[in-house]
Design a protein around this motif. Structure first.
Motif, PDB file in Angstrom:
ATOM      1  N   ILE A 192     -25.805  12.843   1.243  1.00  0.00           N
ATOM      2  CA  ILE A 192     -25.296  12.588  -0.107  1.00  0.00           C
ATOM      3  C   ILE A 192     -26.461  12.435  -1.081  1.00  0.00           C
ATOM      4  O   ILE A 192     -26.458  13.020  -2.168  1.00  0.00           O
ATOM      5  N   MET A 193     -27.476  11.675  -0.693  1.00  0.00           N
ATOM      6  CA  MET A 193     -28.638  11.506  -1.574  1.00  0.00           C
ATOM      7  C   MET A 193     -29.351  12.831  -1.819  1.00  0.00           C
ATOM      8  O   MET A 193     -29.865  13.073  -2.913  1.00  0.00           O
ATOM      9  N   SER A 194     -29.373  13.691  -0.826  1.00  0.00           N
ATOM     10  CA  SER A 194     -30.009  15.002  -0.986  1.00  0.00           C
ATOM     11  C   SER A 194     -29.226  15.897  -1.934  1.00  0.00           C
ATOM     12  O   SER A 194     -29.789  16.790  -2.561  1.00  0.00           O
ATOM     13  N   SER A 195     -27.939  15.660  -2.033  1.00  0.00           N
ATOM     14  CA  SER A 195     -27.049  16.511  -2.824  1.00  0.00           C
ATOM     15  C   SER A 195     -26.791  15.982  -4.227  1.00  0.00           C
ATOM     16  O   SER A 195     -26.409  16.742  -5.114  1.00  0.00           O
ATOM     17  N   TYR A 196     -26.960  14.692  -4.418  1.00  0.00           N
ATOM     18  CA  TYR A 196     -26.506  14.031  -5.644  1.00  0.00           C
ATOM     19  C   TYR A 196     -27.486  14.216  -6.800  1.00  0.00           C
ATOM     20  O   TYR A 196     -28.688  14.073  -6.644  1.00  0.00           O
ATOM     21  N   GLY A 197     -26.926  14.516  -7.961  1.00  0.00           N
ATOM     22  CA  GLY A 197     -27.722  14.573  -9.179  1.00  0.00           C
ATOM     23  C   GLY A 197     -27.327  15.733 -10.059  1.00  0.00           C
ATOM     24  O   GLY A 197     -26.622  16.653  -9.645  1.00  0.00           O
ATOM     25  N   GLU A 198     -27.791  15.670 -11.275  1.00  0.00           N
ATOM     26  CA  GLU A 198     -27.532  16.733 -12.243  1.00  0.00           C
ATOM     27  C   GLU A 198     -28.218  18.016 -11.776  1.00  0.00           C
ATOM     28  O   GLU A 198     -29.414  18.011 -11.466  1.00  0.00           O
ATOM     29  N   ASP A 199     -27.462  19.103 -11.696  1.00  0.00           N
ATOM     30  CA  ASP A 199     -27.984  20.411 -11.278  1.00  0.00           C
ATOM     31  C   ASP A 199     -28.674  20.361  -9.916  1.00  0.00           C
ATOM     32  O   ASP A 199     -29.660  21.052  -9.682  1.00  0.00           O
ATOM     33  N   TYR A 229     -18.132  16.156   9.405  1.00  0.00           N
ATOM     34  CA  TYR A 229     -18.579  15.383   8.241  1.00  0.00           C
ATOM     35  C   TYR A 229     -18.588  16.160   6.926  1.00  0.00           C
ATOM     36  O   TYR A 229     -18.726  15.567   5.863  1.00  0.00           O
ATOM     37  N   GLU A 230     -18.430  17.450   6.966  1.00  0.00           N
ATOM     38  CA  GLU A 230     -18.545  18.279   5.760  1.00  0.00           C
ATOM     39  C   GLU A 230     -17.628  17.800   4.632  1.00  0.00           C
ATOM     40  O   GLU A 230     -18.074  17.603   3.493  1.00  0.00           O
ATOM     41  N   ASN A 231     -16.361  17.607   4.923  1.00  0.00           N
ATOM     42  CA  ASN A 231     -15.419  17.205   3.874  1.00  0.00           C
ATOM     43  C   ASN A 231     -15.718  15.814   3.332  1.00  0.00           C
ATOM     44  O   ASN A 231     -15.541  15.558   2.138  1.00  0.00           O
ATOM     45  N   GLU A 232     -16.172  14.921   4.183  1.00  0.00           N
ATOM     46  CA  GLU A 232     -16.505  13.565   3.729  1.00  0.00           C
ATOM     47  C   GLU A 232     -17.632  13.597   2.690  1.00  0.00           C
ATOM     48  O   GLU A 232     -17.576  12.901   1.671  1.00  0.00           O
ATOM     49  N   ILE A 233     -18.639  14.418   2.936  1.00  0.00           N
ATOM     50  CA  ILE A 233     -19.752  14.543   1.987  1.00  0.00           C
ATOM     51  C   ILE A 233     -19.246  15.144   0.675  1.00  0.00           C
ATOM     52  O   ILE A 233     -19.547  14.645  -0.417  1.00  0.00           O
ATOM     53  N   LYS A 234     -18.472  16.206   0.777  1.00  0.00           N
ATOM     54  CA  LYS A 234     -17.956  16.868  -0.426  1.00  0.00           C
ATOM     55  C   LYS A 234     -17.053  15.937  -1.231  1.00  0.00           C
ATOM     56  O   LYS A 234     -17.115  15.924  -2.465  1.00  0.00           O
ATOM     57  N   GLU A 235     -16.233  15.153  -0.552  1.00  0.00           N
ATOM     58  CA  GLU A 235     -15.360  14.205  -1.253  1.00  0.00           C
ATOM     59  C   GLU A 235     -16.172  13.119  -1.958  1.00  0.00           C
ATOM     60  O   GLU A 235     -15.855  12.729  -3.085  1.00  0.00           O
ATOM     61  N   SER A 236     -17.221  12.644  -1.318  1.00  0.00           N
ATOM     62  CA  SER A 236     -18.082  11.632  -1.947  1.00  0.00           C
ATOM     63  C   SER A 236     -18.735  12.186  -3.202  1.00  0.00           C
ATOM     64  O   SER A 236     -18.785  11.516  -4.241  1.00  0.00           O
ATOM     65  N   LEU A 237     -19.227  13.407  -3.131  1.00  0.00           N
ATOM     66  CA  LEU A 237     -19.865  14.012  -4.300  1.00  0.00           C
ATOM     67  C   LEU A 237     -18.852  14.292  -5.406  1.00  0.00           C
ATOM     68  O   LEU A 237     -19.171  14.163  -6.591  1.00  0.00           O
ATOM     69  N   PHE A 238     -17.641  14.645  -5.025  1.00  0.00           N
ATOM     70  CA  PHE A 238     -16.590  14.844  -6.024  1.00  0.00           C
ATOM     71  C   PHE A 238     -16.326  13.534  -6.768  1.00  0.00           C
ATOM     72  O   PHE A 238     -16.204  13.513  -7.989  1.00  0.00           O
ATOM     73  N   THR A 239     -16.277  12.447  -6.027  1.00  0.00           N
ATOM     74  CA  THR A 239     -16.061  11.128  -6.628  1.00  0.00           C
ATOM     75  C   THR A 239     -17.225  10.745  -7.540  1.00  0.00           C
ATOM     76  O   THR A 239     -17.023  10.197  -8.622  1.00  0.00           O
ATOM     77  N   LEU A 240     -18.439  11.040  -7.107  1.00  0.00           N
ATOM     78  CA  LEU A 240     -19.626  10.726  -7.907  1.00  0.00           C
ATOM     79  C   LEU A 240     -19.776  11.664  -9.105  1.00  0.00           C
ATOM     80  O   LEU A 240     -20.488  11.354 -10.054  1.00  0.00           O
ATOM     81  N   ASN A 241     -19.145  12.827  -9.019  1.00  0.00           N
ATOM     82  CA  ASN A 241     -19.098  13.802 -10.109  1.00  0.00           C
ATOM     83  C   ASN A 241     -20.461  14.400 -10.472  1.00  0.00           C
ATOM     84  O   ASN A 241     -20.681  14.795 -11.607  1.00  0.00           O
ATOM     85  N   LYS A 242     -21.379  14.425  -9.514  1.00  0.00           N
ATOM     86  CA  LYS A 242     -22.677  15.076  -9.734  1.00  0.00           C
ATOM     87  C   LYS A 242     -23.198  15.566  -8.395  1.00  0.00           C
ATOM     88  O   LYS A 242     -23.226  14.824  -7.426  1.00  0.00           O
ATOM     89  N   GLY A 243     -23.635  16.802  -8.378  1.00  0.00           N
ATOM     90  CA  GLY A 243     -24.247  17.325  -7.170  1.00  0.00           C
ATOM     91  C   GLY A 243     -23.353  18.301  -6.433  1.00  0.00           C
ATOM     92  O   GLY A 243     -22.172  18.459  -6.738  1.00  0.00           O
TER      93      GLY A 243
END
Length: 101
Positions: free
Chosen positions: A28-35, A58-72
């Motif tokens: 998640i930390m590797s994926s999160y952030g603007e652009d 784990y793929e969907n769990e990561i994608k759902e977390s990023l969707f919630t965070l709305n960045k990345g």
């Protein structure tokens, strides 16, 4: 790993890290952030390690977390074009396309 000099990846030798973050947190930390985006590439038939489709756990769990965070952005590419432990031409093309977009 069968070669003694091949000690693995840094995070495999730092157990203190897992008191703070687990692998899913790292993804998640590797994926999160603007652009920002993170693409994992697995060789489906890798002769060494990480073969198969374990990522589906784990793929969907990561994608759902990023969707919630709305960045990345997080994605996985499963390379089934060969049966060795390498970065294939196919995977290189995925990497180049990802960097261009």
């Amino acid at each position: 790993r069968s070669i003694a000099e091949n000690r693995g990846d840094y995070e495999q030798w730092l157990p203190e890290l897992y008191q703070t973050a687990n692998y899913l947190d790292l993804y998640i930390m590797s994926s999160y952030g603007e652009d920002r985006k993170f693409i994992q590439i697995f060789n489906k038939y890798d002769s060494c390690c990480f073969s198969g489709e374990f990522y589906k756990t784990y793929e969907n769990e990561i994608k759902e977390s990023l969707f919630t965070l709305n960045k990345g952005h997080f994605d996985i590419f499963l390379d089934d074009t060969h049966k060795t432990h390498k970065i294939s031409d196919n995977a290189l093309e995925i990497i180049i396309q990802s960097m261009a977009n």
